[in-house]
Design a protein around this motif. Structure first.
Motif, short mmCIF file in Angstrom:
data_model
loop_
_atom_site.label_atom_id
_atom_site.label_comp_id
_atom_site.label_asym_id
_atom_site.label_seq_id
_atom_site.Cartn_x
_atom_site.Cartn_y
_atom_site.Cartn_z
N LEU A 1 0.76 -1.24 0.07
CA LEU A 1 -0.05 0.07 0.07
C LEU A 1 0.85 1.31 -0.06
O LEU A 1 0.46 2.34 -0.66
CB LEU A 1 -1.04 -0.15 1.23
CG LEU A 1 -1.64 1.09 1.38
CD1 LEU A 1 -2.58 1.21 0.25
CD2 LEU A 1 -2.55 1.02 2.72
N VAL B 1 -8.54 4.14 -3.88
CA VAL B 1 -8.62 2.84 -4.38
C VAL B 1 -7.76 2.06 -3.87
O VAL B 1 -7.93 0.69 -3.44
CB VAL B 1 -8.39 3.09 -5.85
CG1 VAL B 1 -8.12 1.54 -6.66
CG2 VAL B 1 -9.56 3.34 -6.68
N ALA B 2 -6.40 2.25 -3.50
CA ALA B 2 -5.48 1.43 -3.02
C ALA B 2 -5.80 1.07 -1.59
O ALA B 2 -5.70 -0.17 -1.13
CB ALA B 2 -4.11 2.33 -3.16
N ALA B 3 -6.47 1.95 -1.05
CA ALA B 3 -6.95 1.27 0.63
C ALA B 3 -8.00 0.61 0.48
O ALA B 3 -8.28 -0.18 1.35
CB ALA B 3 -6.99 2.56 1.43
N GLY B 4 -9.05 0.79 -0.37
CA GLY B 4 -9.96 0.16 -0.77
C GLY B 4 -10.02 -1.30 -1.07
O GLY B 4 -10.74 -2.20 -0.75
N ARG B 5 -8.77 -1.75 -1.27
CA ARG B 5 -8.34 -3.11 -1.62
C ARG B 5 -8.39 -3.92 -0.38
O ARG B 5 -8.75 -5.19 -0.44
CB ARG B 5 -7.11 -3.15 -2.28
CG ARG B 5 -6.93 -4.69 -2.85
CD ARG B 5 -5.59 -4.73 -3.48
NE ARG B 5 -4.49 -4.10 -2.61
CZ ARG B 5 -3.16 -4.54 -3.08
NH1 ARG B 5 -2.85 -4.88 -4.15
NH2 ARG B 5 -1.95 -3.90 -2.37
N PHE B 6 -8.20 -3.12 0.82
CA PHE B 6 -8.32 -4.06 1.84
C PHE B 6 -9.59 -4.02 2.70
O PHE B 6 -9.84 -4.38 3.93
CB PHE B 6 -7.22 -3.47 2.84
CG PHE B 6 -5.68 -3.65 2.33
CD1 PHE B 6 -5.24 -4.96 2.28
CD2 PHE B 6 -5.28 -2.67 1.67
CE1 PHE B 6 -3.96 -5.04 1.73
CE2 PHE B 6 -4.25 -2.95 1.14
CZ PHE B 6 -3.47 -4.09 1.06
N ASP B 7 -10.77 -3.49 1.85
CA ASP B 7 -11.86 -3.26 2.56
C ASP B 7 -12.94 -4.12 1.87
O ASP B 7 -13.75 -3.41 1.14
CB ASP B 7 -12.38 -2.02 2.86
CG ASP B 7 -13.49 -1.59 3.57
OD1 ASP B 7 -13.87 -2.25 4.22
OD2 ASP B 7 -13.89 -0.41 3.56
N ARG B 8 -12.98 -5.29 1.80
CA ARG B 8 -13.79 -5.95 1.04
C ARG B 8 -15.74 -6.17 1.41
O ARG B 8 -16.27 -5.98 0.52
CB ARG B 8 -13.35 -7.64 0.86
CG ARG B 8 -14.28 -8.26 -0.03
CD ARG B 8 -13.37 -9.81 -0.47
NE ARG B 8 -14.45 -10.68 -1.13
CZ ARG B 8 -15.13 -11.33 -0.57
NH1 ARG B 8 -15.26 -11.50 0.69
NH2 ARG B 8 -15.76 -12.31 -1.36
N GLY C 1 -16.57 -2.19 0.99
CA GLY C 1 -16.23 -1.63 -0.22
C GLY C 1 -16.32 0.05 -0.28
O GLY C 1 -16.44 0.53 -1.36
N GLY C 2 -15.75 0.63 0.70
CA GLY C 2 -15.92 1.94 1.01
C GLY C 2 -14.91 2.79 -0.22
O GLY C 2 -15.32 3.58 -0.49
N GLN D 1 -13.61 1.74 -3.09
CA GLN D 1 -14.08 2.17 -4.41
C GLN D 1 -15.27 2.79 -4.71
O GLN D 1 -15.28 3.54 -5.57
CB GLN D 1 -14.32 0.65 -4.89
CG GLN D 1 -12.92 -0.28 -4.76
CD GLN D 1 -12.96 -1.42 -5.95
OE1 GLN D 1 -13.94 -1.68 -6.58
NE2 GLN D 1 -11.89 -2.31 -5.85
N GLN E 1 -10.44 -8.10 5.50
CA GLN E 1 -10.62 -8.86 4.36
C GLN E 1 -10.34 -8.15 3.15
O GLN E 1 -10.96 -7.25 2.77
CB GLN E 1 -12.04 -9.53 4.45
CG GLN E 1 -12.26 -10.58 3.65
CD GLN E 1 -13.54 -11.23 3.94
OE1 GLN E 1 -14.62 -10.29 4.45
NE2 GLN E 1 -13.87 -12.41 3.11
N TYR F 1 -24.64 2.53 0.45
CA TYR F 1 -24.25 3.81 0.20
C TYR F 1 -25.31 4.52 -0.87
O TYR F 1 -25.06 5.17 -1.81
CB TYR F 1 -22.83 3.85 -0.98
CG TYR F 1 -21.92 3.26 0.09
CD1 TYR F 1 -21.28 4.10 1.13
CD2 TYR F 1 -20.95 2.00 -0.24
CE1 TYR F 1 -20.26 3.57 1.91
CE2 TYR F 1 -20.37 1.51 0.52
CZ TYR F 1 -19.76 2.19 1.61
OH TYR F 1 -18.71 1.86 2.46
#
Lengths: 101, 177
Positions: free
Chosen positions: A4, A47-54, A57-58, A60, B129, B149
């Motif tokens: 990240l 986007v880069a931080a959103g990869r860890f928030d499946r 999905g915040g 993306q 995750q 959202y």
């Protein structure tokens, strides 16, 4: 898998390039491009931080919203630039220094 | 170094170099077209963060909307601007030095903050995750838009309509009476 922090450093560099354009350019359209760079740096971070928030999905989702807001901002800003050009016959922000007329 | 890393750093350097060229280029038309390259390579970097839908949206919105608008505004507002810009080329002004100093300081600040924050070892990133390569992110985004959202989505819709009306109002021809 890219770590990240590399994404964040690249987005920091992009942000600084955009800041430089905003500070030094003498053309409103180029300043607008600088602002777009800064917004895109923020979107890259989302986007880069959103990869860890499946689950939520915040990252993306808000990257999508930020793209929409940037596009709307550009549309209004360009309309303003065209109006400024109609009034002053220039879009150099240094020369637009009157509020009257 | 794996192929993924190689491609990522290729696109990252492409983004930064083309962004620098956009900023330094004196010819405005060239810099607007170079903006294409920056946006495309930035979209490629979104793919490396497993956000393919965002990447496609970025390309569609920026190339289809923003760039066309910018070129349009440029064509409508330049006349003497282009020759004027080319004459200034080569001059290094005080504002450039000051801007360079501010941006260098900002970059130093951001990079030191990122390295101090140690983002890779944050708890929500380590234990959270992560999206895997096999996930269908478009499906997820569709569900999230209509559930979690929904309110931001509606707010953005209203904002977009306001921007549309505002831009149309600003750029209309004034009636001379």
């Amino acid at each position: 898998m890219i770590p990240l922090s590399h994404f964040m450093i690249i987005s920091a560099a992009l942000f600084c390039i955009g800041l430089f354009a905003v500070l030094t350019k003498r053309n409103a359209i180029q300043i607008l491009i600088g602002i777009e760079f800064m917004i895109n740096a923020a979107i890259l971070n989302f986007v880069a931080a959103g990869r860890f928030d499946r689950v939520a999905g915040g990252g993306q989702m808000f990257a999508l919203f930020a793209i929409v807001l940037a596009a709307a901002g550009v549309a209004v800003a360009l309309a303003i630039i065209l109006n400024v050009y109609k009034h002053f016959r220039t879009i150099n922000p240094d020369k637009i220094d009157t509020l009257k007329n | 170094m794996s192929a993924e890393q190689l491609a990522f750093y290729f696109f990252a350097s492409l983004t930064l170099i083309s962004a620098l060229l956009v900023v330094c280029m004196q010819n405005l038309v060239r810099s607007i077209f170079l903006f294409f390259v920056t946006i495309f390579s930035l979209a490629a970097m979104f793919v490396f963060a497993l956000a393919d839908f965002i990447a496609v949206t970025e390309v569609v919105v920026y190339v289809g909307g923003v760039l066309v608008l910018m070129l349009f505004a440029f064509m409508l507002s330049n006349k003497e601007l282009l020759s004027g810009l080319q004459n200034i080329a080569g001059g290094f002004k005080f504002t450039h030095l000051a801007g360079l100093l501010i941006c260098g300081g900002m970059l130093f600040l951001l990079v030191s903050a990122i390295s101090a924050a140690d983002v890779v070892n944050l708890s929500w990133i380590k234990n959270g995750q992560a999206i895997s390569e096999n996930d269908n992110t478009i499906h997820q985004i569709g569900i999230h838009t209509m559930t979690r959202y929904l309110l931001p989505f509606e707010v953005v819709s209203v904002f977009l309509m306001m921007a549309l009306i505002g831009a149309a109002h600003l750029s209309r021809r004034e009636r001379r009476s």
